[in-house]
Structures are given as C-alpha cells and as structure tokens.
Design an enzyme around this catalytic site. Sequence first.
Site, PDB file in Angstrom:
ATOM      1  N   SER A   2       0.777  -1.321  -0.023  1.00  0.00           N
ATOM      2  CA  SER A   2       0.011  -0.045   0.073  1.00  0.00           C
ATOM      3  C   SER A   2       1.017   1.224   0.089  1.00  0.00           C
ATOM      4  O   SER A   2       1.803   1.216   0.838  1.00  0.00           O
ATOM      5  CB  SER A   2      -0.783  -0.045   1.411  1.00  0.00           C
ATOM      6  OG  SER A   2      -1.613  -1.122   1.491  1.00  0.00           O
ATOM      7  N   CYS A   3       0.534   2.085  -0.802  1.00  0.00           N
ATOM      8  CA  CYS A   3       1.300   3.333  -0.970  1.00  0.00           C
ATOM      9  C   CYS A   3       0.450   4.577  -1.516  1.00  0.00           C
ATOM     10  O   CYS A   3      -0.711   4.281  -1.755  1.00  0.00           O
ATOM     11  CB  CYS A   3       2.439   3.177  -2.151  1.00  0.00           C
ATOM     12  SG  CYS A   3       3.615   1.589  -1.797  1.00  0.00           S
ATOM     13  N   THR A   4       1.113   5.700  -1.711  1.00  0.00           N
ATOM     14  CA  THR A   4       0.354   6.847  -2.272  1.00  0.00           C
ATOM     15  C   THR A   4       1.426   7.652  -2.691  1.00  0.00           C
ATOM     16  O   THR A   4       2.593   7.795  -2.468  1.00  0.00           O
ATOM     17  CB  THR A   4      -0.132   7.679  -1.078  1.00  0.00           C
ATOM     18  OG1 THR A   4      -1.071   7.163  -0.181  1.00  0.00           O
ATOM     19  CG2 THR A   4      -0.913   8.882  -1.774  1.00  0.00           C
ATOM     20  N   THR A  23       4.962   7.271  -1.052  1.00  0.00           N
ATOM     21  CA  THR A  23       5.081   6.696   0.410  1.00  0.00           C
ATOM     22  C   THR A  23       5.153   5.162   0.369  1.00  0.00           C
ATOM     23  O   THR A  23       4.372   4.544  -0.467  1.00  0.00           O
ATOM     24  CB  THR A  23       3.971   6.985   1.522  1.00  0.00           C
ATOM     25  OG1 THR A  23       2.756   6.286   0.876  1.00  0.00           O
ATOM     26  CG2 THR A  23       3.706   8.445   1.812  1.00  0.00           C
ATOM     27  N   GLU A  92       3.749   1.891  -6.972  1.00  0.00           N
ATOM     28  CA  GLU A  92       2.387   2.097  -6.178  1.00  0.00           C
ATOM     29  C   GLU A  92       1.520   0.779  -6.510  1.00  0.00           C
ATOM     30  O   GLU A  92       1.298   0.452  -7.705  1.00  0.00           O
ATOM     31  CB  GLU A  92       1.818   3.264  -6.908  1.00  0.00           C
ATOM     32  CG  GLU A  92       0.512   3.504  -6.310  1.00  0.00           C
ATOM     33  CD  GLU A  92       0.286   4.095  -5.134  1.00  0.00           C
ATOM     34  OE1 GLU A  92      -0.488   4.224  -4.386  1.00  0.00           O
ATOM     35  OE2 GLU A  92       1.458   4.804  -4.717  1.00  0.00           O
TER      36      GLU A  92
END
Length: 487
Positions: A2-4, A23, A92
């Site tokens: 999980s990332c942004t 992130t 991502e």
Amino acid sequence: MSCTTVLVGKNASNDRSTMIARTDDGSFDVKKLIVVEPKKQPRKYKSVISHVEIELPDDPMRYTACPSVDPKNGTWAATGINAANVGMTATETITSNPRVLAADPLVEYQKAKSRREKDVPGGIGEEDIVVLVLPYIKTAREGVMRLASLLEQYGTYESNGIAFNDADEVWWLETIGGHHWMARRVPDDACVINPNQFGMDAFDLEDAFGAQKAHLCSADLREFIAENHLDLNVNGAFNPRDIFGSHTDMDHIYNTPRAWFMGRYLTPYSHRWDGPDAEFGPESDNIPWALIPDRKLAVEDVKYMLSAHYQGTPYNPYSNQDTGKRGMYRSIGINRTGVTSLCQIRGDAPEALRGIEWICFGSTAFDAMLPVYANVERMPRYLSAVTLDTSTENFYWGSRLIAALADHNYSSCIQHIERYQNAVFTKGRRLILEYDRKMAESGDYSLAAEANEKLADMAKEQTISTLNKVLLDASQHMKNGYNRADN
C-alpha cells in the site's frame, strides 16, 4: 504494498523542477538510503519472491536506492536517482478487476509439486523493478520503454504503477494484467494524485498508436480490449480507470478518500470538495487523476499531502471532537510506512547538482523530510548505516521512535513535531542554497558529499532534540504517574 503517489510537472512546481514522490507503506520495513556503484550492480539478477532470473546489461550507472535492511525478501530498492539525473519510484500497488486478470493472468511463481517437475518462475514485481530499470536509463521516457519491454518478456505477478522523471518530463506507467501496460506523460502544468488504484482516467489512443508524444501502451492493447470485451465506456469515451481498474466498497474506504483530500488541498477554489453541492466527495469514483493546482507547488506541499490524516475534516483520527466519523477512512500518513522519498530534478541547476532526493523515514505525519544531493559516491552513515536493531544513531530509527511516542500524546506533542519538521526543512534548504552557490562558484561538485554530511549532522541534531522532548512528554503522561499531592 500500500502506497500513495504524487507527481508534479515542471510548470506546476515553484522552481520548474519535476517531482515524483511516494510513501512506501510496507509492514514497518526497516529502510536505508544508499548509493549503488556500477561494480555492485548485479549482472545476473534473481528475484527472491518470483525466482525469475534476468541477464542485465554490462554498463549500469550509479544510482541511489532505499533498499530493505533485511534482505530475506529481496532488495525492494523502492526509489532513486541515477547518474543521468533520472528519478524513479516503484511501485504503487494498484487495483484491477477480474475481467482483466482473467484475460491476461498475473505471472505467479509456481513451486514444483513433485520431484519430477521443475519450479516455474514468476514475473517481476516491486521487489525487482528499480534494480532492473534505473541503472540503464537516461530519460524518463526510456524508463517507460525499458520497463515495458521487461513486462512484455517476463510479465508481472502484481498490479503496479511506476513513475519516472527527468528535468523536462514526468511519466507514469500502469500495468494491465500480467503483460500489458499503458503510460502517460504528466502534463507540465499538472499534479497527479494516485492512491493504490488504477489511476489514469483519460488516454489518447490515437497518440499512443501514432506520434506517441504523451501516450504509450502495449502494441496490441486495442485488440486486447476488443477481444476480451473489456470496454465499459459509452458515447465514444475512453476511460482506462473504468476498463482496467476497480470501483469497490473497499476503494471507498481505503483509496478514494486519499485522492479526495489531496485534490481538496490542490484545488480549494477551482473545485468544490465539501458540502451538499460538492463536485467530489471522499467516496467519489470520478476524482480526477491529474489536476492543475490553484497555486504552484513546493516540496513542502507534497510532503504535507503525503503526511495527511484528514486534518480539518470530520475524519481526522486525532481530532478532539467526537464527530462520529473519526478514523473511518485510511489516512495517507500511516504508522507502517518504511520510507517516503521525493525525487526532485532541477532543470535550472548544473547537471551534477540536478538531482535532489528528499527522504523521510517512518510515519510521514510525525517525521521530517531531509534533502540530499543524489550525485555522490556514498551517503552519510546516519542515512545508510541502518541495522535491524533500534538505535538513535540513524535517521530511520530516530524517526520511528519519534512517531511512536508522539502518536499516543498527539495534542501535547504536535507542537514539537511541527517545529521539528519545519526546522529540518528550513535548515536543509539553507544548506542546499549554500552549497549550490559554493559549487557554482568553485566548479568543485565533489562538495556535494560534504554538504550531505552537514545535512545528516543537522538532521541528527534536530531528531535527537525532538526525541528528548516527546519522550519527556510521553513519560509525563504515563498511566502509572503518581504524586503524594494527588490525594
């Protein structure tokens, strides 16, 4: 994972630099920032997760990377800037749907079921992509094309989005099933926001199969869509998100609220984000992938978005008000982030100084972002000499400690956190300005290593000072506190 992701075109930034930031939200992965010299780059790569083996070119460039300290699951280099001033962040994790995954299945590792059989390697994934691509590309577009060729040859075992930037362009590639892909050049005046979903909501197929100025894709993408009846669009529209992505209940809790908050920050005047007449809400499926911000963006703006926990909304988990909605949506700045990096390529700087890598370890909501020059032979030990044991002697663990202590004492610690973050930004920028001038005047670009040491020393001083303050505050608020005067 999980990332942004946030991507900024050169005309959307305050200094005409391009920026790509993400992130890396693993499971409390211990990370470090290093420089990989060409002699340390493998010539034959083998993935730990998928067991795929790939021969690599014999002319790699030097590059920075943020690998996992524990190599048991592979390198997971995450992000970096190479000697040609090309930045990359990978990956991502994005969403897809059963129609796509059935038509072009993910290429997963298959362990032999008996001694008579052989293991079947899987494709490439987040563990591998930076190492396989970044050392060999001289432009962002070249990054797209090299990765695309690897995807077509080896496939992937997961759905991912990957960003590249150079001094002029930012490109975003999204995988489609096991072997297909599409990529767009981010408009120079736009900012892209991408929270764990298939992001692109528009794509020019005519350009992709023609001049290829801003769109690239698999050579058979049109046939792939038609043969598998993937097109859900009407009235001649072409929205890749509708075709290749997802619109699930989980998206509305986990993904779209993040896009809503970032869009709200970027365009508070040109779009309506709140109230009964809002154009977009936290659970809207049509939040734009790219927005022209209402003002130019600086690094601090990107860091703010990637640190967000719905401040100023009813969804803020740290709010003192019982809104009945606190914490209902997944924050952007979360506890398990290993590293957040921002690759900034400055077109107006001398080539040797164009790449600045901004690094934040741990939870972005509480930790500071430090700039370093990327074109160096090694990183300071405060950033690179990270072990699996907790320590105050490196930026990673100091950041993790601050966040863990401040989270439980948010209202009393937040002033320390804000001062800490601003101090590292201010002092970091001051040192970059000082050494930009020194190196421009002297022509001695080796001073970048000296600058990085001073930057690391400053970060250590500020981190230890802040850790002292939040530790004292946390100690004072322990539940077993007792004074004789209490009775």
